[in-house]
Design a protein around this motif. Structure first.
Motif, short mmCIF file in Angstrom:
data_model
loop_
_atom_site.label_atom_id
_atom_site.label_comp_id
_atom_site.label_asym_id
_atom_site.label_seq_id
_atom_site.Cartn_x
_atom_site.Cartn_y
_atom_site.Cartn_z
N ALA A 191 2.01 0.38 3.18
CA ALA A 191 3.16 0.12 2.29
C ALA A 191 2.70 -0.58 1.03
N PHE A 192 1.78 -1.54 1.16
CA PHE A 192 1.25 -2.24 -0.02
C PHE A 192 0.60 -1.25 -0.98
N VAL A 193 -0.21 -0.36 -0.44
CA VAL A 193 -0.91 0.62 -1.27
C VAL A 193 0.09 1.52 -1.99
N ALA A 194 1.10 1.99 -1.25
CA ALA A 194 2.09 2.89 -1.84
C ALA A 194 2.83 2.22 -2.99
N VAL A 195 3.21 0.95 -2.80
CA VAL A 195 3.95 0.24 -3.85
C VAL A 195 3.04 -0.07 -5.03
N ALA A 196 1.84 -0.54 -4.75
CA ALA A 196 0.93 -0.91 -5.83
C ALA A 196 0.63 0.29 -6.73
N ARG A 197 0.56 1.48 -6.15
CA ARG A 197 0.25 2.68 -6.94
C ARG A 197 1.38 3.05 -7.89
N GLN A 198 2.55 2.50 -7.68
CA GLN A 198 3.66 2.76 -8.60
C GLN A 198 3.50 1.97 -9.89
N PHE A 199 2.62 0.96 -9.88
CA PHE A 199 2.46 0.09 -11.04
C PHE A 199 1.07 0.13 -11.63
N VAL A 200 0.06 0.48 -10.81
CA VAL A 200 -1.33 0.41 -11.24
C VAL A 200 -1.99 1.76 -10.98
N ASP A 201 -2.74 2.26 -11.94
CA ASP A 201 -3.38 3.57 -11.81
C ASP A 201 -4.74 3.52 -11.14
N ALA A 202 -5.57 2.57 -11.55
CA ALA A 202 -6.95 2.53 -11.06
C ALA A 202 -6.99 2.17 -9.57
N GLN A 203 -7.69 2.98 -8.78
CA GLN A 203 -7.79 2.74 -7.35
C GLN A 203 -8.45 1.41 -7.05
N SER A 204 -9.45 1.03 -7.85
CA SER A 204 -10.15 -0.25 -7.61
C SER A 204 -9.19 -1.43 -7.78
N GLU A 205 -8.27 -1.33 -8.74
CA GLU A 205 -7.31 -2.41 -8.95
C GLU A 205 -6.29 -2.43 -7.81
N VAL A 206 -5.88 -1.27 -7.35
CA VAL A 206 -4.96 -1.21 -6.20
C VAL A 206 -5.60 -1.91 -5.00
N GLU A 207 -6.86 -1.61 -4.75
CA GLU A 207 -7.55 -2.22 -3.60
C GLU A 207 -7.67 -3.73 -3.77
N ASP A 208 -7.98 -4.19 -4.99
CA ASP A 208 -8.06 -5.63 -5.23
C ASP A 208 -6.72 -6.30 -4.95
N ILE A 209 -5.65 -5.70 -5.42
CA ILE A 209 -4.31 -6.28 -5.26
C ILE A 209 -3.94 -6.36 -3.78
N VAL A 210 -4.17 -5.29 -3.04
CA VAL A 210 -3.80 -5.27 -1.62
C VAL A 210 -4.68 -6.23 -0.83
N HIS A 211 -5.98 -6.24 -1.11
CA HIS A 211 -6.89 -7.16 -0.43
C HIS A 211 -6.44 -8.61 -0.64
N ASP A 212 -6.14 -8.96 -1.89
CA ASP A 212 -5.76 -10.34 -2.19
C ASP A 212 -4.40 -10.68 -1.58
N THR A 213 -3.49 -9.71 -1.54
CA THR A 213 -2.18 -9.95 -0.93
C THR A 213 -2.33 -10.29 0.55
N LEU A 214 -3.17 -9.55 1.24
CA LEU A 214 -3.40 -9.84 2.66
C LEU A 214 -4.03 -11.22 2.83
N PHE A 215 -4.99 -11.56 1.97
CA PHE A 215 -5.63 -12.86 2.08
C PHE A 215 -4.63 -13.98 1.82
N LEU A 216 -3.80 -13.84 0.78
CA LEU A 216 -2.81 -14.87 0.47
C LEU A 216 -1.78 -15.00 1.58
N ALA A 217 -1.39 -13.87 2.19
CA ALA A 217 -0.46 -13.93 3.31
C ALA A 217 -1.09 -14.66 4.49
N TRP A 218 -2.36 -14.39 4.75
CA TRP A 218 -3.08 -15.07 5.84
C TRP A 218 -3.15 -16.57 5.59
N GLN A 219 -3.51 -16.95 4.38
CA GLN A 219 -3.67 -18.37 4.05
C GLN A 219 -2.35 -19.12 4.03
N ASN A 220 -1.26 -18.43 3.74
CA ASN A 220 0.03 -19.10 3.57
C ASN A 220 1.06 -18.70 4.62
#
Length: 443
Positions: A43-72
């Motif tokens: 779901a994160f990937v699907a939503v992020a792709r609606q706003f960001v084109d580059a696959q590397s940026e999508v992966e960075d955003i999703v990776h960091d979202t999971l990390f922030l959710a884990w930490q908080n």
């Protein structure tokens, strides 16, 4: 996520699974993070792709979202929030920082450097990134596909978090970061930790009782009270007893002046002992400097400005150049050795993720080794001092509206003005009543 018949599970089932995963994350269980990633990453990937084109940026955003959710995850309260929108709030914040980041050229060592860092406009979240709106979007979109490269990256991140739980302790008692730790630091870390624990025992069983006794003598104006006040009053005992009364709310960007300890206290002996006292004498408040000129604010502002690509930042180039000269940053007190380019990048990303967390959840005064600290100058104005300088820089760069600082030093001239000849408990009561009205210092 679909069931055996190719139908989406009910919203209640999705929320239950996400809630269980978040609760497990809050307990520090890595299986909870793995479950959270399985259920939410598509779901994160699907939503992020609606706003960001580059696959590397999508992966960075999703990776960091999971990390922030884990930490908080400990912040998640099922009685107040549904897990899906709560997670989309985290994704929304990370998307917002990505979309608002400037696209900059790599750092040019020959470019003129500015004496003062420039603060960006306060970070604001766009209406299109509302958490509920993103959650509704995720329910309508087909789950995003995850390629083998991104899956391997997530697995590597889980392995690092697992390794973090087995890391040695830094002298202050925190687990070392496996991204930055090197076994060569181990012996000095253990020695420093033994030394720190010894100092803590001496402080607990000898220094603190003596300090509490001195405070009681002064407050009741018993024999020796004048000598204790002339020395400067025992700050640690005052702080332990009147901590809340010593705290002041302030807008971070209004706290523009910072104290440089070597300039304010050239005598090393006075400088090393000043933090034991609440009352500070001398002209220390006549040698202040703009906080925007401080090394910490330059560092934090540079990282945030280049958050799209830290390899383009001045900080990365300077640390990499130091590494190339054979003099990498090493700190046994923090458990870090930046002897490889990937460790330099991980070091900068750690600060970036601190800022991402602050941007998402706001400033949390309970985090950090020490509270943000300030002092009161001779005019009754707040100035920034050591302790919490990086976190204050983050709050200023992000435009956080309010933080709480703890007063750890007061110029004796202002104390005398406010106490107006009173002594002991009465003098302290007058000063504590005046603290909330102290404005930030200005030039």
């Amino acid at each position: 996520m679909t069931n055996d018949k190719g139908q989406r599970p009910s919203t209640a089932v999705i929320h239950a699974g996400l809630a269980d995963a978040l609760n497990a994350c809050a307990k520090g269980t890595l299986s909870g993070l793995e479950a959270l990633a399985r259920q939410s990453t598509p779901a994160f990937v699907a939503v992020a792709r609606q706003f960001v084109d580059a696959q590397s940026e999508v992966e960075d955003i999703v990776h960091d979202t999971l990390f922030l959710a884990w930490q908080n995850a400990w912040r998640f309260n099922p009685a107040e929030d549904a897990p899906g929108p709560w997670l989309m709030h985290v994704l929304s914040s990370r998307l917002n920082s990505q979309l608002s980041a400037p696209c900059l050229e790599p750092y040019d060592p020959g470019a003129a450097s500015h004496e003062r860092a420039e603060l960006p406009p306060p970070l604001e979240r766009h209406e299109s990134l509302a958490a509920e709106q993103l959650w509704n979007m995720a329910e309508c979109l087909a789950p995003g596909d995850i390629d083998d490269g991104f899956r391997a990256r997530l697995i590597g991140a889980f392995e690092l978090l697992s390794a973090a739980q087995r890391m040695p302790l830094t002298p202050s008692g925190e687990l070392a970061d496996p991204n930055l730790f090197d076994p060569i630091l181990g012996p000095r870390m253990r020695l420093s930790r033994i030394a720190m624990r010894t100092r803590q025992h001496v402080d607990r069983y000898l220094t603190q009782p003596l300090s509490r006794s001195a405070l009681a003598i002064w407050m009741h104006q018993l024999p020796g009270a004048q000598r204790i006040e002339h020395w400067g009053l025992p700050r640690h005992s005052l702080e332990a007893r009147f901590r809340d009364a010593l705290e002041v709310d302030v807008a971070p960007r209004s706290l523009t002046l910072n104290m440089n300890y070597p300039r304010s206290f050239p005598d090393r002996r006075i400088r090393h002992g000043i933090n034991k006292r609440l009352l500070w004498d001398g002209s220390w408040d006549q040698h202040l400097e703009p906080f925007t000129a401080s090394r910490r604010l330059h560092f934090i502002a540079d990282i945030w400005e280049h958050r799209r690509n830290l390899l383009n930042s001045r900080s990365y180039h300077q640390l990499a150049e130091q590494l190339a000269r054979g003099n990498p940053i090493a700190s046994h007190s923090d458990g870090i050795l930046l002897d490889r380019p990937e460790r330099v990048l991980a070091y900068l990303r750690r600060y970036l993720l601190y800022m991402e967390s602050m941007a998402c959840f706001g400033f949390d005064s309970q985090l950090g080794k020490d509270p943000l600290a300030a002092a009161i100058d001779r005019h009754g104005q707040l100035v920034k001092i050591n302790k919490g300088l990086h976190r204050m820089a983050m709050a200023q760069v992000l435009g956080v509206p309010k933080v709480t600082v703890r007063v750890r030093g007061i110029h004796r001239l202002w104390w005398q003005q406010i106490s107006a000849g009173s002594t002991g408990s009465e003098a302290l009561e007058r000063v504590l009543e005046a603290l909330p009205h102290c404005p930030p210092a200005h030039h």
